[in-house]
Scaffold this active site. Structure first.
Site, PDB file in Angstrom:
ATOM      1  N   ARG A 188      -5.222   2.081 -13.382  1.00 25.20           N
ATOM      2  CA  ARG A 188      -3.763   2.485 -12.879  1.00 25.20           C
ATOM      3  C   ARG A 188      -3.119   1.120 -12.635  1.00 25.20           C
ATOM      4  O   ARG A 188      -3.761   0.255 -11.684  1.00 25.20           O
ATOM      5  CB  ARG A 188      -3.656   3.197 -11.962  1.00 25.20           C
ATOM      6  CG  ARG A 188      -2.104   3.522 -11.275  1.00 25.20           C
ATOM      7  CD  ARG A 188      -2.081   4.685 -10.254  1.00 25.20           C
ATOM      8  NE  ARG A 188      -2.575   6.074 -10.949  1.00 25.20           N
ATOM      9  CZ  ARG A 188      -2.965   6.809 -10.580  1.00 25.20           C
ATOM     10  NH1 ARG A 188      -4.111   6.579  -9.580  1.00 25.20           N
ATOM     11  NH2 ARG A 188      -3.297   8.192 -10.975  1.00 25.20           N
ATOM     12  N   HIS A 237     -15.269   4.427 -14.811  1.00 25.73           N
ATOM     13  CA  HIS A 237     -15.306   3.352 -13.690  1.00 25.73           C
ATOM     14  C   HIS A 237     -16.403   2.692 -13.251  1.00 25.73           C
ATOM     15  O   HIS A 237     -16.540   2.052 -12.180  1.00 25.73           O
ATOM     16  CB  HIS A 237     -14.847   4.244 -12.479  1.00 25.73           C
ATOM     17  CG  HIS A 237     -14.054   3.715 -11.313  1.00 25.73           C
ATOM     18  ND1 HIS A 237     -14.896   3.685 -10.021  1.00 25.73           N
ATOM     19  CD2 HIS A 237     -13.226   3.040 -10.969  1.00 25.73           C
ATOM     20  CE1 HIS A 237     -14.548   3.096  -9.057  1.00 25.73           C
ATOM     21  NE2 HIS A 237     -13.358   2.629  -9.516  1.00 25.73           N
ATOM     22  N   ARG A 250     -11.428  -3.448 -14.308  1.00 23.58           N
ATOM     23  CA  ARG A 250     -10.160  -4.391 -14.095  1.00 23.58           C
ATOM     24  C   ARG A 250     -10.755  -5.827 -14.324  1.00 23.58           C
ATOM     25  O   ARG A 250     -11.922  -6.010 -13.956  1.00 23.58           O
ATOM     26  CB  ARG A 250      -9.610  -4.114 -12.653  1.00 23.58           C
ATOM     27  CG  ARG A 250      -9.027  -2.900 -12.415  1.00 23.58           C
ATOM     28  CD  ARG A 250      -8.588  -2.741 -10.772  1.00 23.58           C
ATOM     29  NE  ARG A 250      -8.371  -1.617 -10.425  1.00 23.58           N
ATOM     30  CZ  ARG A 250      -7.039  -0.718 -10.561  1.00 23.58           C
ATOM     31  NH1 ARG A 250      -6.271  -1.302 -11.400  1.00 23.58           N
ATOM     32  NH2 ARG A 250      -6.950   0.508 -10.045  1.00 23.58           N
ATOM     33  N   HIS A 278     -15.228  -2.815   0.199  1.00 22.42           N
ATOM     34  CA  HIS A 278     -15.009  -2.172  -1.099  1.00 22.42           C
ATOM     35  C   HIS A 278     -16.381  -1.708  -1.654  1.00 22.42           C
ATOM     36  O   HIS A 278     -16.431  -0.744  -2.610  1.00 22.42           O
ATOM     37  CB  HIS A 278     -14.315  -3.120  -2.198  1.00 22.42           C
ATOM     38  CG  HIS A 278     -14.091  -2.422  -3.430  1.00 22.42           C
ATOM     39  ND1 HIS A 278     -14.856  -2.523  -4.657  1.00 22.42           N
ATOM     40  CD2 HIS A 278     -13.173  -1.450  -3.728  1.00 22.42           C
ATOM     41  CE1 HIS A 278     -14.257  -1.975  -5.488  1.00 22.42           C
ATOM     42  NE2 HIS A 278     -13.214  -1.339  -5.015  1.00 22.42           N
ATOM     43  N   TYR A 320     -12.608  -9.210  -2.069  1.00 28.04           N
ATOM     44  CA  TYR A 320     -13.389  -7.713  -1.569  1.00 28.04           C
ATOM     45  C   TYR A 320     -14.763  -7.739  -1.216  1.00 28.04           C
ATOM     46  O   TYR A 320     -15.446  -8.547  -1.941  1.00 28.04           O
ATOM     47  CB  TYR A 320     -12.978  -6.618  -2.941  1.00 28.04           C
ATOM     48  CG  TYR A 320     -11.834  -6.640  -3.279  1.00 28.04           C
ATOM     49  CD1 TYR A 320     -10.727  -6.979  -2.738  1.00 28.04           C
ATOM     50  CD2 TYR A 320     -11.659  -5.603  -4.423  1.00 28.04           C
ATOM     51  CE1 TYR A 320      -9.371  -6.715  -3.044  1.00 28.04           C
ATOM     52  CE2 TYR A 320     -10.397  -5.230  -4.881  1.00 28.04           C
ATOM     53  CZ  TYR A 320      -9.216  -5.637  -4.075  1.00 28.04           C
ATOM     54  OH  TYR A 320      -7.945  -5.272  -4.717  1.00 28.04           O
ATOM     55  N   ASN A 368       0.893  -1.041   0.072  1.00 30.54           N
ATOM     56  CA  ASN A 368      -0.187  -0.134  -0.049  1.00 30.54           C
ATOM     57  C   ASN A 368       1.092   1.207   0.060  1.00 30.54           C
ATOM     58  O   ASN A 368       0.719   2.293  -0.847  1.00 30.54           O
ATOM     59  CB  ASN A 368      -0.970  -0.043   1.175  1.00 30.54           C
ATOM     60  CG  ASN A 368      -2.193  -0.988   1.167  1.00 30.54           C
ATOM     61  OD1 ASN A 368      -2.517  -1.468   0.161  1.00 30.54           O
ATOM     62  ND2 ASN A 368      -2.847  -1.324   2.268  1.00 30.54           N
ATOM     63  N   ARG A 419     -13.843   3.185   4.633  1.00 30.26           N
ATOM     64  CA  ARG A 419     -12.797   2.169   4.832  1.00 30.26           C
ATOM     65  C   ARG A 419     -11.283   3.086   5.075  1.00 30.26           C
ATOM     66  O   ARG A 419     -10.667   2.837   5.878  1.00 30.26           O
ATOM     67  CB  ARG A 419     -12.393   1.247   3.936  1.00 30.26           C
ATOM     68  CG  ARG A 419     -11.659   0.295   3.891  1.00 30.26           C
ATOM     69  CD  ARG A 419     -11.105  -0.404   2.631  1.00 30.26           C
ATOM     70  NE  ARG A 419     -10.590   0.225   1.723  1.00 30.26           N
ATOM     71  CZ  ARG A 419     -10.520   0.306   0.356  1.00 30.26           C
ATOM     72  NH1 ARG A 419     -11.488  -0.455  -0.028  1.00 30.26           N
ATOM     73  NH2 ARG A 419      -9.962   1.030  -0.220  1.00 30.26           N
TER      74      ARG A 419
END
Length: 703
Positions: free
Chosen positions: A403, A433, A373, A592, A471, A45, A564
């Site tokens: 990314r 997104h 993704r 998530h 997630y 992270n 979160r």
């Protein structure tokens, strides 16, 4: 002027989130192997934080036009200084946690050894491996008048040395080849190993045999990776996929933003490195334990079965949702009632089966989907390819700017295109997104012709079959025709680059989502103390929404937020945000999902969404929030909210100074993730949607 009394720095808020990840590595109730993984996650992270956020601030600090942060009033340079200062105790805490974890590992015969710790037999094994496998591929370098300092790849490991010969000092560099494994397992009982960089450190004398090595350590340079196509000069005619491939390559050579040192180096050598890399001394971080901790993820695979049972989390396999009969086709069931799936407690299998069914269904005309993704191996892609090969019109809006997943997405885009799918690549300056899939059917009647019908899936997370097991996300599948009509219009608008579309039910950024959210908050403000807002987000940074939530608090509205990660709003400040409560949950699974709730009971406006309340999501991305209107599905969503609020094990409550604290509660321990797992494992005496009930309990974080 922005009111800074109830806001805090975005980056410092994120560092506090990552500190909560590190606290999971300290938690004695977490199995040892899982604690090691949390330490590794903390480290990875931090790597991404430097590459993206610190890199972005570094770029902003170089601009002639000074930028002032609207949450702190600080310049980028001032923000960077605050970040570097905050990181010093975090690195010390990391070392302390690793010392404790390695001690516990040794008690379980899991040992990371230094060369000095090795037996004679093990030393012979290491020496043989070095000569046979390592030495032939080494590329040692010397820095002198004729050989300039080499480029150090982003996050690569290098052994740095001061060399002496004939009274002259030189710098020696020994890159750790990426082709080598992270460690060498030793031929001894238990799990004994030595890291590859430690072997190179020890055997550097053989590589630089003509020199005296006076100091050596392992170093790694982190480089700015905050590239976006908007920063690149390109013509409209330029092939976008080719441009992204160039950007991915360029990322490896961007400016350094951090130097990490494992071990001890003289200030003279550190000063030389700082000058060479254009880094300040505050961008240098030293540690006693390995720079890279990703090797920790593989240790559990080396354990015997009996050790796995005691040192790892019990294996949990996502279940097939009880809302669907697994022995029947999925699409006809969706046409009868909505289904809300909850990952990772339930599997993605029903959604994948729905796409597989659509690929061969004669009544299906088209499948349209946005992809951000995907997993390295994606069944979804194979089903979409099969649909195209079966004559269905398949449209995939593939976001190549996800990314660090750009190369994977480029690969899948090429595969889909080869199969005959229509591939769209989004818009200049706007990322797509959203997580939305639309199946269009034509139902033929006996009289000829037929009606167009829609099946829509909208989710909070990616179509990634791997992360769907890690997630927590929500996925709604519905035959609601009004939702389908909005989704059809959305895909038409995206195909024609019309981002300012008008929708009846879906909230879509960058134009209507934030506007409608603010309207919904205003509606709760009118109710004053009877108003209620619950938000589950990954991050909150949007200044306009922050101010509106503060206004709601000042009107007496109860605002509860499960966030979160980043939260730039400070709760509990008298007269400003005293009616706002913020809590964060960091547990076995990454939280998530995004949920918006405005109001109470049957009148509440309930949404699931792909969007956090960050400016990038509300103003610079295509995001979708979908209303949840089906009675039974709403019950389930409200139950999820209740369990989140009741967590007193993994939840941490934010204080008015931005720090987080455990919940001081005399009630019995209750972890929402454990509850959700148990609910899926327990045999269902009745259909789940009938046994759930609304629970009205006070927020457990008040203390």
């Amino acid at each position: 002027m922005n009111d800074l009394r109830y806001t805090q720095d975005r980056e410092l808020s994120w560092l506090r989130f990552n500190e909560r990840v590190l606290e999971e590595a300290k938690d004695e109730s977490v199995p040892l192997m899982e604690r090691l993984k949390f330490a590794a996650i903390f480290t990875s992270n931090l790597d991404e934080f430097f590459m993206v956020r610190v890199g972005s601030l570094h770029d902003m600090s170089l601009l002639k036009e000074e930028h002032i942060d609207n949450k702190t009033g600080k310049t980028p340079s001032e923000q960077l200084s605050a970040i570097f200062k905050a990181l010093i105790p975090l690195y010390k805490k990391r070392d302390k946690v690793m010392a404790e974890l390695e001690s516990l590992c040794r008690a379980c015969n899991i040992c990371r050894l230094s060369y000095q710790d090795l037996s004679e037999k093990a030393k012979k094994q290491v020496a043989a491996w070095f000569e046979d496998e390592v030495r032939p591929i080494l590329s040692p370098q010397i820095v002198d008048m004729h050989n300039p300092f080499p480029h150090l790849p982003n996050k690569g490991l290098n052994i740095i040395m001061t060399l002496r010969r004939d009274g002259q000092e030189l710098i020696g560099i020994l890159p750790v080849p990426q082709e080598l494994p992270k460690f060498l397992r030793l031929e001894e009982r238990g799990v004994h190993f030595i890291l590859t960089e430690d072997i190179l450190c020890e055997f550097a004398n053989l590589v630089f045999s003509e020199y005296e090595i006076t100091e050596r350590a392992v170093i790694s340079v982190t480089r700015n990776a905050d590239i976006s196509p908007e920063d690149e000069a390109y013509d409209v005619e330029t092939d976008f996929r080719g441009l992204m491939q160039k950007i991915v390559k360029k990322r490896r050579r961007l400016a350094p933003v951090r130097l990490e040192i494992e071990g001890t180096l003289s200030e003279k050598l550190i000063s030389t490195l700082c000058k060479t890399l254009s880094l300040s001394r505050e961008q240098v971080f030293t540690m006693k334990y390995p720079i890279h901790l990703d090797y920790l993820f593989s240790l559990s695979d080396l354990l015997p079965k009996e050790s796995v049972a005691t040192l790892c989390d019990p294996v949990y396999k996502p279940h097939f949702t009880p809302y669907l009969n697994k022995n029947e086709k999925i699409i006809p069931q969706i046409e009868k009632h909505d289904v809300l799936m909850f990952y990772p407690y339930e599997s993605m299998e029903p959604f994948l089966r729905m796409i597989a069914e659509a690929s061969v269904d004669p009544s299906v005309l088209s499948i349209k989907i946005t992809i951000y993704r995907l997993a390295a191996g994606a069944r979804l892609v194979e089903y979409l390819c099969a649909a195209a090969e079966n004559g269905k019109h398949v449209v995939v809006l593939m976001e190549l700017r996800a990314r660090f997943d750009e190369q994977n997405n480029i690969h899948w885009a090429e595969r889909l295109e080869e199969a005959g799918c229509t591939i769209l690549y989004g818009f200049e300056g706007i990322k797509v997104h959203s997580k939305i899939c639309l199946i269009t059917k034509r139902e033929h009647s006996r009289r000829g012709g037929g009606n167009v019908r829609y099946i829509t899936q909208i989710g909070t997370g990616n179509y990634n079959e791997k992360t769907a097991k890690q997630y927590t996300d929500l996925s709604l599948m519905t035959a609601n025709q009004e939702i389908g009509e909005d989704a059809a219009l959305l895909f038409q608008n995206m195909a024609t680059v019309n981002l300012d579309g008008k929708y009846q039910h879906l909230l879509v950024s960058p134009f209507s989502l934030k506007e409608r959210v603010i309207e919904l908050i205003d509606e709760e403000i009118k109710k004053k103390s009877d108003g209620y807002i619950f938000l589950k987000l990954n991050s909150l940074t949007d200044r306009e929404i922050i101010d509106k939530l503060a206004e709601a608090s000042q009107a007496g509205v109860e605002v509860v937020m499960n966030i979160r990660g980043i939260c730039c709003l400070l709760p509990g400040i008298e007269g400003l945000t005293e009616n706002i409560k913020v809590f964060s949950i960091v547990g076995r699974y990454l939280e998530h999902s995004r949920i918006y709730c405005f109001g109470r009971g049957s009148d509440a406006a309930l949404y699931i969404a792909s969007a956090d309340f960050m400016t990038r999501n509300t103003e610079r991305r295509v995001e979708v929030a979908c209303p949840v209107t089906d009675k039974e599905t709403r019950k389930r969503l409200l139950h999820i909210i209740d369990e989140l609020r009741l967590d007193n094990v993994k939840a941490r409550v934010m204080a008015s100074d931005g720090t987080y604290h455990r919940i001081e509660d005399s009630a019995s321990p209750r972890s929402c993730q454990e509850v959700f797992m148990q609910e899926e494992v327990q045999p269902l005496e009745k259909p789940l949607r009938l046994r759930l009930r609304r629970i009205h309990l006070p927020f457990q974080g008040r203390h």
